[in-house]
Design a protein around this motif. Structure first.
Motif, PDB file in Angstrom:
ATOM      1  N   PRO A 127       0.705 -24.129  -6.087  1.00 21.23           N
ATOM      2  CA  PRO A 127       1.701 -24.425  -7.122  1.00 21.23           C
ATOM      3  C   PRO A 127       1.794 -23.248  -8.086  1.00 21.23           C
ATOM      4  O   PRO A 127       0.778 -22.685  -8.491  1.00 21.23           O
ATOM      5  CB  PRO A 127       1.134 -25.669  -7.802  1.00 21.23           C
ATOM      6  N   VAL A 128       3.009 -22.888  -8.463  1.00 18.99           N
ATOM      7  CA  VAL A 128       3.193 -21.771  -9.390  1.00 18.99           C
ATOM      8  C   VAL A 128       2.671 -22.126 -10.774  1.00 18.99           C
ATOM      9  O   VAL A 128       2.166 -21.271 -11.499  1.00 18.99           O
ATOM     10  CB  VAL A 128       4.680 -21.376  -9.452  1.00 18.99           C
ATOM     11  N   SER A 129       2.768 -23.420 -11.142  1.00 15.69           N
ATOM     12  CA  SER A 129       2.329 -23.852 -12.462  1.00 15.69           C
ATOM     13  C   SER A 129       1.757 -25.258 -12.369  1.00 15.69           C
ATOM     14  O   SER A 129       1.733 -25.876 -11.297  1.00 15.69           O
ATOM     15  CB  SER A 129       3.495 -23.824 -13.459  1.00 15.69           C
ATOM     16  N   ALA A 130       1.328 -25.771 -13.526  1.00 13.62           N
ATOM     17  CA  ALA A 130       0.773 -27.124 -13.579  1.00 13.62           C
ATOM     18  C   ALA A 130       1.858 -28.185 -13.522  1.00 13.62           C
ATOM     19  O   ALA A 130       1.549 -29.377 -13.497  1.00 13.62           O
ATOM     20  CB  ALA A 130      -0.052 -27.296 -14.851  1.00 13.62           C
ATOM     21  N   SER A 131       3.120 -27.788 -13.507  1.00 15.06           N
ATOM     22  CA  SER A 131       4.220 -28.757 -13.462  1.00 15.06           C
ATOM     23  C   SER A 131       5.261 -28.345 -12.419  1.00 15.06           C
ATOM     24  O   SER A 131       6.455 -28.517 -12.627  1.00 15.06           O
ATOM     25  CB  SER A 131       4.866 -28.886 -14.839  1.00 15.06           C
ATOM     26  N   SER A 132       4.800 -27.803 -11.319  1.00 13.95           N
ATOM     27  CA  SER A 132       5.724 -27.296 -10.303  1.00 13.95           C
ATOM     28  C   SER A 132       5.467 -27.954  -8.955  1.00 13.95           C
ATOM     29  O   SER A 132       4.404 -28.533  -8.719  1.00 13.95           O
ATOM     30  CB  SER A 132       5.579 -25.774 -10.165  1.00 13.95           C
ATOM     31  N   PRO A 133       6.439 -27.847  -8.039  1.00 15.23           N
ATOM     32  CA  PRO A 133       6.172 -28.228  -6.656  1.00 15.23           C
ATOM     33  C   PRO A 133       5.302 -27.164  -5.987  1.00 15.23           C
ATOM     34  O   PRO A 133       4.937 -26.163  -6.616  1.00 15.23           O
ATOM     35  CB  PRO A 133       7.574 -28.263  -6.036  1.00 15.23           C
ATOM     36  N   LEU A 134       4.982 -27.375  -4.726  1.00 14.49           N
ATOM     37  CA  LEU A 134       4.209 -26.379  -3.975  1.00 14.49           C
ATOM     38  C   LEU A 134       5.136 -25.311  -3.404  1.00 14.49           C
ATOM     39  O   LEU A 134       6.292 -25.573  -3.048  1.00 14.49           O
ATOM     40  CB  LEU A 134       3.448 -27.037  -2.839  1.00 14.49           C
ATOM     41  N   SER A 135       4.605 -24.110  -3.316  1.00 17.05           N
ATOM     42  CA  SER A 135       5.271 -22.996  -2.652  1.00 17.05           C
ATOM     43  C   SER A 135       4.324 -22.432  -1.607  1.00 17.05           C
ATOM     44  O   SER A 135       3.132 -22.750  -1.585  1.00 17.05           O
ATOM     45  CB  SER A 135       5.647 -21.898  -3.654  1.00 17.05           C
ATOM     46  N   LYS A 136       4.850 -21.579  -0.742  1.00 12.84           N
ATOM     47  CA  LYS A 136       3.999 -20.830   0.172  1.00 12.84           C
ATOM     48  C   LYS A 136       4.363 -19.358   0.071  1.00 12.84           C
ATOM     49  O   LYS A 136       5.523 -18.999  -0.145  1.00 12.84           O
ATOM     50  CB  LYS A 136       4.131 -21.322   1.611  1.00 12.84           C
ATOM     51  N   VAL A 137       3.353 -18.511   0.175  1.00 10.93           N
ATOM     52  CA  VAL A 137       3.572 -17.078   0.129  1.00 10.93           C
ATOM     53  C   VAL A 137       2.990 -16.465   1.390  1.00 10.93           C
ATOM     54  O   VAL A 137       1.865 -16.780   1.788  1.00 10.93           O
ATOM     55  CB  VAL A 137       2.957 -16.448  -1.141  1.00 10.93           C
ATOM     56  N   ASP A 138       3.767 -15.620   2.039  1.00 15.72           N
ATOM     57  CA  ASP A 138       3.313 -14.902   3.222  1.00 15.72           C
ATOM     58  C   ASP A 138       2.543 -13.668   2.766  1.00 15.72           C
ATOM     59  O   ASP A 138       3.075 -12.828   2.032  1.00 15.72           O
ATOM     60  CB  ASP A 138       4.512 -14.500   4.078  1.00 15.72           C
ATOM     61  N   LEU A 139       1.283 -13.545   3.165  1.00 13.66           N
ATOM     62  CA  LEU A 139       0.442 -12.460   2.677  1.00 13.66           C
ATOM     63  C   LEU A 139       0.828 -11.113   3.252  1.00 13.66           C
ATOM     64  O   LEU A 139       0.412 -10.079   2.737  1.00 13.66           O
ATOM     65  CB  LEU A 139      -1.024 -12.766   2.977  1.00 13.66           C
ATOM     66  N   THR A 140       1.610 -11.102   4.311  1.00 19.12           N
ATOM     67  CA  THR A 140       2.075  -9.837   4.882  1.00 19.12           C
ATOM     68  C   THR A 140       3.367  -9.370   4.238  1.00 19.12           C
ATOM     69  O   THR A 140       3.475  -8.231   3.763  1.00 19.12           O
ATOM     70  CB  THR A 140       2.280  -9.974   6.399  1.00 19.12           C
ATOM     71  N   VAL A 172       8.372 -39.941  -7.013  1.00 19.25           N
ATOM     72  CA  VAL A 172       8.703 -38.904  -7.983  1.00 19.25           C
ATOM     73  C   VAL A 172       7.437 -38.470  -8.726  1.00 19.25           C
ATOM     74  O   VAL A 172       6.660 -39.298  -9.217  1.00 19.25           O
ATOM     75  CB  VAL A 172       9.758 -39.412  -8.980  1.00 19.25           C
ATOM     76  N   SER A 173       7.236 -37.160  -8.800  1.00 21.24           N
ATOM     77  CA  SER A 173       6.017 -36.611  -9.399  1.00 21.24           C
ATOM     78  C   SER A 173       6.382 -35.572 -10.450  1.00 21.24           C
ATOM     79  O   SER A 173       7.469 -34.985 -10.422  1.00 21.24           O
ATOM     80  CB  SER A 173       5.142 -35.953  -8.323  1.00 21.24           C
ATOM     81  N   ASN A 174       5.455 -35.338 -11.372  1.00 20.81           N
ATOM     82  CA  ASN A 174       5.679 -34.260 -12.340  1.00 20.81           C
ATOM     83  C   ASN A 174       4.964 -32.982 -11.946  1.00 20.81           C
ATOM     84  O   ASN A 174       5.112 -31.953 -12.592  1.00 20.81           O
ATOM     85  CB  ASN A 174       5.284 -34.691 -13.759  1.00 20.81           C
ATOM     86  N   SER A 175       4.159 -33.039 -10.880  1.00 14.67           N
ATOM     87  CA  SER A 175       3.549 -31.830 -10.326  1.00 14.67           C
ATOM     88  C   SER A 175       2.996 -32.129  -8.946  1.00 14.67           C
ATOM     89  O   SER A 175       2.640 -33.270  -8.630  1.00 14.67           O
ATOM     90  CB  SER A 175       2.429 -31.297 -11.226  1.00 14.67           C
ATOM     91  N   HIS A 176       2.923 -31.087  -8.130  1.00 18.74           N
ATOM     92  CA  HIS A 176       2.223 -31.133  -6.849  1.00 18.74           C
ATOM     93  C   HIS A 176       1.104 -30.106  -6.909  1.00 18.74           C
ATOM     94  O   HIS A 176       1.318 -28.980  -7.356  1.00 18.74           O
ATOM     95  CB  HIS A 176       3.178 -30.816  -5.691  1.00 18.74           C
ATOM     96  N   ARG A 177      -0.081 -30.489  -6.476  1.00 20.85           N
ATOM     97  CA  ARG A 177      -1.250 -29.630  -6.659  1.00 20.85           C
ATOM     98  C   ARG A 177      -2.304 -29.898  -5.596  1.00 20.85           C
ATOM     99  O   ARG A 177      -2.203 -30.813  -4.808  1.00 20.85           O
ATOM    100  CB  ARG A 177      -1.849 -29.840  -8.054  1.00 20.85           C
ATOM    101  N   HIS A 178      -3.340 -29.073  -5.580  1.00 20.38           N
ATOM    102  CA  HIS A 178      -4.522 -29.214  -4.725  1.00 20.38           C
ATOM    103  C   HIS A 178      -4.185 -29.374  -3.239  1.00 20.38           C
ATOM    104  O   HIS A 178      -4.619 -30.322  -2.585  1.00 20.38           O
ATOM    105  CB  HIS A 178      -5.374 -30.402  -5.185  1.00 20.38           C
ATOM    106  N   PRO A 179      -3.410 -28.448  -2.663  1.00 20.89           N
ATOM    107  CA  PRO A 179      -3.162 -28.541  -1.222  1.00 20.89           C
ATOM    108  C   PRO A 179      -4.437 -28.270  -0.427  1.00 20.89           C
ATOM    109  O   PRO A 179      -5.272 -27.450  -0.817  1.00 20.89           O
ATOM    110  CB  PRO A 179      -2.114 -27.451  -0.978  1.00 20.89           C
ATOM    111  N   ARG A 180      -4.595 -28.992   0.684  1.00 21.37           N
ATOM    112  CA  ARG A 180      -5.712 -28.826   1.606  1.00 21.37           C
ATOM    113  C   ARG A 180      -5.149 -28.958   3.014  1.00 21.37           C
ATOM    114  O   ARG A 180      -4.376 -29.865   3.300  1.00 21.37           O
ATOM    115  CB  ARG A 180      -6.793 -29.904   1.403  1.00 21.37           C
TER     116      ARG A 180
END
Length: 340
Positions: free
Chosen positions: A197-210, A225-233
């Motif tokens: 998550p970019v912030s404590a109140s954002s959805p999840l994003s993904k970044v390609d390391l290459t 409905v959520s106010n944030s998405h966090r802790h992906p596993r």
């Protein structure tokens, strides 16, 4: 005393530290278990199930709870072995609600990284090889928090100074990946992407390391409905777990445990909980009223295939961060901070 023995696990070891340090119980058993017979239950009534590890990372000395494990061979009772290791000199574990740095196992269970601080100084991340009593401070990790491992266990990701970074542990070289605003957790995919998550109140994003390409992968307005998405596993190579902090939970647990898919298909709600969940050895681990629960889950159907079983009690949690203070390796090794 049967409460100080493990059934059918072999090569168990517990590390105990003084107050302000840690306790870890590990085992050589591969992941996967079923309920143990009635005669292997603890005196307190908690099921002693064939799980590889239980342990404690704590600011106070807390007795370990041993959890039995087993494979196809009967190894008999093996006594728990206690030995002590030193905490970082003059430091205590850093579990701030703003930027906690709990103990996190490497995928193979041979190492862990945790945050520790001395006095008013910024916390540093420390690498602890379980074969050694002496942890190693990782340079360039001042203020590091919400750290996580690469799948090969050679690198870590973490947040500090308003950005997401990665570090190669062999060379201790650090690379900034993307500017963030208080991101909460992350995970590293097999194909070289990081979910975060970019912030404590954002959805999840993904970044390609290459390529450095960033893509938003969840939607806060989607049900629930959520106010944030966090802790992906990671759940498997194609899907992942994450915690949705509900905007209006009404009654009951405030966190929706969701399953997202790297192919972009809509996430599916799995259950409600008090914090994040992890998947190890065919079982979902989650917190319920300070009890760490394991329940078998079919990752194809996303249906539970058996009843929940309590692994350990008095597991710590930081409510504001929706963070339960436990970590599991892919081998089933478990470490937790109790009662925080």
């Amino acid at each position: 005393d049967p409460r100080k023995r493990l059934r059918d696990i072999g090569e168990a070891r517990i590390y105990l530290q003084d107050p302000g340090a840690s306790m870890v119980l590990t085992s050589s058993i591969p992941p996967g278990f079923s309920e143990a017979p009635a005669d292997s239950r603890s005196a307190g009534g908690r099921a002693w199930i064939p799980w590889a590890v239980a342990g404690v990372m704590t600011l106070a000395l807390v007795a370990a709870l041993a959890i039995g494990g087993g494979d196809s061979q009967d190894r008999g009772d093996v006594p728990v072995v206690f030995s002590s290791i030193e905490a970082p000199a003059g430091a205590g574990f850093h579990l701030s609600g703003t930027n906690p740095a709990q103990a996190v196992f490497s995928p193979d269970g041979t190492r862990m990284v945790y945050g520790a601080r001395s006095g008013s100084a910024n916390p540093d991340l420390w690498l602890h090889e379980l074969s050694s009593p002496i942890p190693q401070r990782l340079p360039g990790t001042s203020g590091g928090s919400y750290h996580f491992w690469s799948p090969d266990g050679q690198s870590i990701g973490f947040y500090t100074n308003g950005a997401l970074h990665i570090m190669d542990l062999a060379t201790e070289t650090r690379r900034q990946i993307i500017v963030t605003e208080g991101g909460k957790g992350g995970c590293w995919t097999q194909d070289g992407q990081i979910l975060f998550p970019v912030s404590a109140s954002s959805p999840l994003s993904k970044v390609d390391l290459t390529s450095g390409e960033v893509t938003v992968i969840t939607d806060l307005s989607a049900e629930p409905v959520s106010n944030s998405h966090r802790h992906p596993r990671m759940l498997d190579d194609d899907s992942y777990l994450f915690a949705g902090r509900l905007t209006d939970p009404a009654s009951g647990p405030p966190i929706a445990i969701m399953v997202g898919h790297l192919d972009g298909s809509p996430p599916i709600e799995l259950m409600r909980s008090e914090s994040q969940a992890e998947f190890v050895g065919g079982h979902l681990l989650y917190l319920s009223e300070a009890n760490l629960i394991a329940r078998p889950l079919d990752t194809e159907t996303l249906q539970f295939t058996g009843p929940p079983v309590t692994l350990v009690s008095d597991v710590g949690r930081i409510p504001g961060a929706a963070l339960a203070l436990f970590s599991c390796s892919s081998q089933g090794d478990l470490v937790f901070h109790p009662g925080y």
